[in-house]
Design a protein around this motif. Structure first.
Motif, PDB file in Angstrom:
ATOM      1  N   ALA A 140       0.828  -1.198   0.000  1.00  8.53           N
ATOM      2  CA  ALA A 140       0.000   0.000   0.000  1.00  8.53           C
ATOM      3  C   ALA A 140       0.867   1.255   0.000  1.00  8.53           C
ATOM      4  N   LEU A 141       1.940   1.247   0.764  1.00  7.27           N
ATOM      5  CA  LEU A 141       2.836   2.398   0.825  1.00  7.27           C
ATOM      6  C   LEU A 141       3.521   2.624  -0.518  1.00  7.27           C
ATOM      7  N   GLU A 142       3.899   1.537  -1.183  1.00 12.94           N
ATOM      8  CA  GLU A 142       4.544   1.666  -2.490  1.00 12.94           C
ATOM      9  C   GLU A 142       3.586   2.262  -3.514  1.00 12.94           C
ATOM     10  N   GLN A 143       2.329   1.804  -3.488  1.00 14.60           N
ATOM     11  CA  GLN A 143       1.346   2.342  -4.429  1.00 14.60           C
ATOM     12  C   GLN A 143       1.084   3.816  -4.165  1.00 14.60           C
ATOM     13  N   ALA A 144       0.954   4.190  -2.877  1.00 17.78           N
ATOM     14  CA  ALA A 144       0.729   5.584  -2.536  1.00 17.78           C
ATOM     15  C   ALA A 144       1.918   6.455  -2.938  1.00 17.78           C
ATOM     16  N   ALA A 145       3.134   5.923  -2.817  1.00 19.82           N
ATOM     17  CA  ALA A 145       4.325   6.683  -3.180  1.00 19.82           C
ATOM     18  C   ALA A 145       4.388   6.919  -4.687  1.00 19.82           C
ATOM     19  N   GLN A 146       3.904   5.951  -5.463  1.00 19.57           N
ATOM     20  CA  GLN A 146       3.876   6.141  -6.910  1.00 19.57           C
ATOM     21  C   GLN A 146       2.904   7.241  -7.312  1.00 19.57           C
TER      22      GLN A 146
END
Length: 233
Positions: free
Chosen positions: A164-170
């Motif tokens: 989830a954090l990776e998707q939000a960072a993208q």
């Protein structure tokens, strides 16, 4: 029996006493040859059912360091030398005695301790080694499954959080890299600024009385009584 044969028989019995995990004494009086064959067959590879003279058995037991059998080596006695699980053999003897009452369990020896007939029957009521191992293995498997679940649950949560954090960072890189200009930090006035301001303040204070004096001198005397007295003179 000739003396050499007796010595050989004692040596064989002594070796069986020493190598067996347990020994059970039974009385076989009245049992047929067929019944004894059936008993040996039922015990299988777990035990050896042998008939020998009580005197030779007594000597062999003493030489092997097995005690407590002397008083039970009376009458027709057969010896069950246990090679496998003592519980399985005790069950086999007990079950055979139920259908063949002429077979009487006298006692036995387990781990160097003499067992009476009741204790041998109690041994027969226990669960076999295989059953106990299966239960232990099943219990350990259940514990391992619980341990895996406890360890895997937090790891899966961490994995979901990381995804989830990776998707939000993208979508918004500022979440990780930061955004905007940092606010200015108020700084305390320096010592030099404070020193320069002090003389100026003192100068303003010193100039204030002079200004008041000049103002007072410039104001005319407008007292009417004083003016009239001046005109008369």
């Amino acid at each position: 029996m000739a003396r050499p044969d007796k010595a050989a028989a004692v040596a064989e019995l002594k070796d069986k006493f020493s190598s067996s995990s347990a020994v059970v004494l039974t009385e076989y009086r009245g049992l047929t040859v067929k019944a004894l064959k059936d008993l040996r067959r039922s015990l299988g590879e777990n035990a050896t059912y042998a008939v020998s003279k009580n005197t030779l058995t007594t000597i062999a037991a003493r030489e092997a360091g097995v005690e407590g059998l002397d008083e039970h080596l009376v009458g027709p006695t057969a010896i069950t030398f246990v090679d496998g699980d003592p519980v399985v053999v005790a069950k086999g003897l007990r079950d055979f005695a139920r259908t063949n009452p002429l077979l009487v369990i006298k006692g036995g020896v387990l781990d160097g301790k003499f067992l009476n007939s009741d204790e041998v029957r109690t041994l027969a009521d226990l669960e076999s080694r295989e059953v106990l191992l299966a239960k232990v293995a099943g219990g350990m498997q259940g514990v391992l499954q619980q341990a895996v679940s406890l360890v895997a649950a937090p790891l899966s949560q961490v994995a979901r959080l990381a995804a989830a954090l990776e998707q939000a960072a993208q979508e918004d890189p500022s979440i990780i890299g930061g955004a905007g200009t940092p606010a200015a930090v108020d700084q305390e006035p320096s010592t030099d600024d404070t020193t320069d301001a002090a003389p100026a303040a003192e100068a303003d204070i010193a100039a204030a009385p002079a200004a008041d004096t000049e103002t007072a001198t410039a104001v005319p005397d407008t007292n009417p009584v004083a003016a009239d007295a001046a005109e008369e003179n």
